[in-house]
Scaffold this motif. Structure first.
Motif, PDB file in Angstrom:
ATOM      1  N   SER A   2       0.804  -1.285   0.277  1.00 40.60           N
ATOM      2  CA  SER A   2       0.087   0.053   0.165  1.00 40.60           C
ATOM      3  C   SER A   2       0.976   1.271  -0.097  1.00 40.60           C
ATOM      4  N   TYR A   4       3.925   1.761  -1.456  1.00 41.93           N
ATOM      5  CA  TYR A   4       4.159   2.030  -3.168  1.00 41.93           C
ATOM      6  C   TYR A   4       2.986   2.333  -3.971  1.00 41.93           C
ATOM      7  N   THR A   5       1.669   1.761  -3.475  1.00 45.64           N
ATOM      8  CA  THR A   5       0.426   2.386  -4.347  1.00 45.64           C
ATOM      9  C   THR A   5       0.302   3.898  -4.161  1.00 45.64           C
ATOM     10  N   SER A   6       0.637   4.227  -2.683  1.00 46.56           N
ATOM     11  CA  SER A   6      -0.009   5.573  -2.475  1.00 46.56           C
ATOM     12  C   SER A   6       1.197   6.450  -3.084  1.00 46.56           C
ATOM     13  N   SER A   8       2.767   6.222  -5.885  1.00 51.44           N
ATOM     14  CA  SER A   8       2.363   6.263  -7.160  1.00 51.44           C
ATOM     15  C   SER A   8       1.352   7.353  -7.151  1.00 51.44           C
ATOM     16  N   ASP A  41      -4.653   3.325 -14.388  1.00 45.56           N
ATOM     17  CA  ASP A  41      -4.637   2.331 -13.157  1.00 45.56           C
ATOM     18  C   ASP A  41      -3.713   1.394 -13.332  1.00 45.56           C
ATOM     19  N   GLY A  55      -5.348  -3.095  -7.059  1.00 45.06           N
ATOM     20  CA  GLY A  55      -4.756  -2.387  -7.970  1.00 45.06           C
ATOM     21  C   GLY A  55      -3.561  -1.944  -7.281  1.00 45.06           C
ATOM     22  N   GLN A  56      -2.391  -1.696  -8.074  1.00 40.34           N
ATOM     23  CA  GLN A  56      -1.081  -1.379  -7.472  1.00 40.34           C
ATOM     24  C   GLN A  56      -0.802   0.083  -7.611  1.00 40.34           C
ATOM     25  N   GLY A  57      -1.687   1.041  -7.928  1.00 39.76           N
ATOM     26  CA  GLY A  57      -1.636   2.271  -8.066  1.00 39.76           C
ATOM     27  C   GLY A  57      -1.778   3.091  -9.366  1.00 39.76           C
ATOM     28  N   THR A  58      -1.107   4.224  -9.942  1.00 35.52           N
ATOM     29  CA  THR A  58      -1.599   4.852 -11.006  1.00 35.52           C
ATOM     30  C   THR A  58      -0.523   5.071 -11.781  1.00 35.52           C
ATOM     31  N   ASN A 418      -3.161  10.855  -0.402  1.00 39.46           N
ATOM     32  CA  ASN A 418      -2.192  10.055  -0.875  1.00 39.46           C
ATOM     33  C   ASN A 418      -0.981  10.164   0.452  1.00 39.46           C
TER      34      ASN A 418
END
Length: 437
Positions: A2, A4-6, A8, A41, A55-58, A418
């Motif tokens: 989470s 690395y997702t945030s 991105s 995404d 999902g892994q981010g944007t 984020n």
């Protein structure tokens, strides 16, 4: 994960903020087109995986230009141009072999060679036209730099001068006046008003079109006289004579022999009966010798009344000097000159693309073609697929401040959210680290 997702999302929000800030910063840039960030995404899953996955981010997909129409601001310059509708101006750097670029910024001016250039010094491109303003060649290869000629036509040296004057019948002889005032006999001197009666001034031209000052001095030499009572052979005279001397600048072009003008008792000019050809003399400042013929015509008279100049016409002229330039709604550029000439200089080349969003930004509200934009499509203003040109106006940036401020608030909230998610993930990680068995 989470974290690395945030992260991105944090980077995406930062990019969004940068794009919005650039839009706001260029709200006063002529021809600027706002940009928009587009995100996608990130999802990673194996071919055998079933069901939904987190999902892994944007990721940033693109920053696209929005080529919507900007508003117009009025200007008092003919070379300030705005396009209402589709199309771009084409400009070229470094002359004929330079790189082409495309812009909506129509703030053009002249360089020291009278080429029409934009703010970067690039040359505005036009299509060649005939004397009627009809395009004679099309396509990128036919384009050329727009240059405004300084002059139009050929100059012509003065060869014939027509003069009509009215000389007063009661004018005094300068010879008598000189003797009375100075005790010296009469001798013409253009700097001494007592040595001539009247003068008139005009201009003549040499072969190079240089304008030269010309002055004619009129001197009465004889007047009607009664018979001498002491001389039985004396008879009265009714004729009068005048001398005309012409100076061009400081040089007397009539030479050593002035033009002798004779009037009868009724004031009619009896001599000379036609034009008088003067010696070829090169006045100071002239590009070459002048060959002048002076004709006082039949309307020149000696009569009661004041001295008056009825006509002083000459057939020389200089080449027309640049006076004004205009640009029509169809892009036709026309220059007008002081001699009344007008020249069609070319039609402003309009360019469009199948995909304008694929153009590469060069800065200064200009773009270059890419494979994504497609080949440039060349045409004329006011034709199918191209907008109308308006002279004396500039297209402003298509940035809506209200819209940008709302987007700025949204990007700021995304950034904060984020950042909060990263902070929360960090807290959870720290809690796990601190757990004791």
């Amino acid at each position: 994960m989470s974290f690395y997702t945030s992260l991105s999302g944090l980077k995406g929000a930062q990019t969004d903020l940068s794009v919005i800030a650039n839009n706001v910063a260029n709200v006063g840039t002529v021809g600027f087109k706002r940009s928009r960030t587009e995100f996608g995404d990130l999802v990673s899953s194996s071919p055998m995986q079933s069901g939904n996955v987190a999902g892994q981010g944007t990721r940033l997909k693109s920053i696209t230009q929005q080529f919507g129409q900007g508003g117009f601001s009025a200007s008092d310059r003919a070379l300030d141009l705005a396009i209402s509708g589709q199309g771009f101006f084409a400009t070229r750097s470094d002359g004929a072999g330079g790189r082409l670029s495309y812009t909506r910024n129509g703030a053009f001016g002249l360089d020291d060679q009278r080429n029409v250039i934009d703010a970067r010094g690039n040359f505005l491109q036009v299509l060649p036209v005939d004397s009627y303003g009809v395009v004679t060649a099309t396509g990128i290869s036919a384009s050329r730099n727009l240059q405004v000629p300084l002059t139009s036509g050929q100059s012509q040296a003065t060869s014939n001068i027509d003069i009509t004057v009215n000389l007063p019948s009661d004018a005094q002889l300068p010879a008598d006046r000189a003797v009375y005032n100075t005790g010296n006999p009469y001798e013409f001197d253009r700097f001494d008003p007592n040595s001539y009666n009247f003068s008139s001034a005009t201009s003549v031209y040499d072969a190079a079109g240089n304008e030269l000052p010309a002055t004619v001095y009129y001197t009465r030499t004889t007047a009607p006289a009664a018979a001498d009572p002491n001389d039985p052979n004396s008879v009265p005279t009714t004729d009068s004579t005048w001398q005309a001397r012409m100076f061009v600048g400081s040089t007397e072009v009539t030479g050593t022999t002035p033009i002798e003008m004779t009037f009868d008792g009724n004031g009619n000019l009896t001599a000379p009966t036609g034009g008088t050809t003067l010696p070829n003399i090169q006045p100071s400042g002239a590009s070459g010798p002048l060959s002048l013929t002076v004709d006082f015509g039949t309307a020149t008279r000696q009569a009661a009344g004041a001295f008056s100049l009825g006509n002083f016409a000459q057939d020389g002229f200089a080449a027309g000097q640049f006076d004004n330039i205009s640009v029509g709604s169809d892009g036709l550029v026309t220059a007008t000159y002081s001699n009344g000439d007008s020249q069609a200089l070319g039609k402003i080349m309009m360019v469009n693309f199948a995909n304008p969003a694929g153009l590469r930004q060069l800065g200064d509200a200009s773009w270059s073609a890419t494979g994504n934009s497609g080949e440039p499509l060349v045409g004329e203003a006011s034709s199918a697929g191209f907008g109308v040109l308006q002279s004396g106006a500039l297209e402003q940036a298509n940035v809506d401040i209200t819209e940008e401020l709302v987007a700025l608030i949204s990007a700021q909230r995304n950034f904060q959210a984020n950042a909060k998610a990263i902070e929360t993930a960090n807290t959870l990680t720290q809690t796990i680290v601190n757990m004791r068995s």
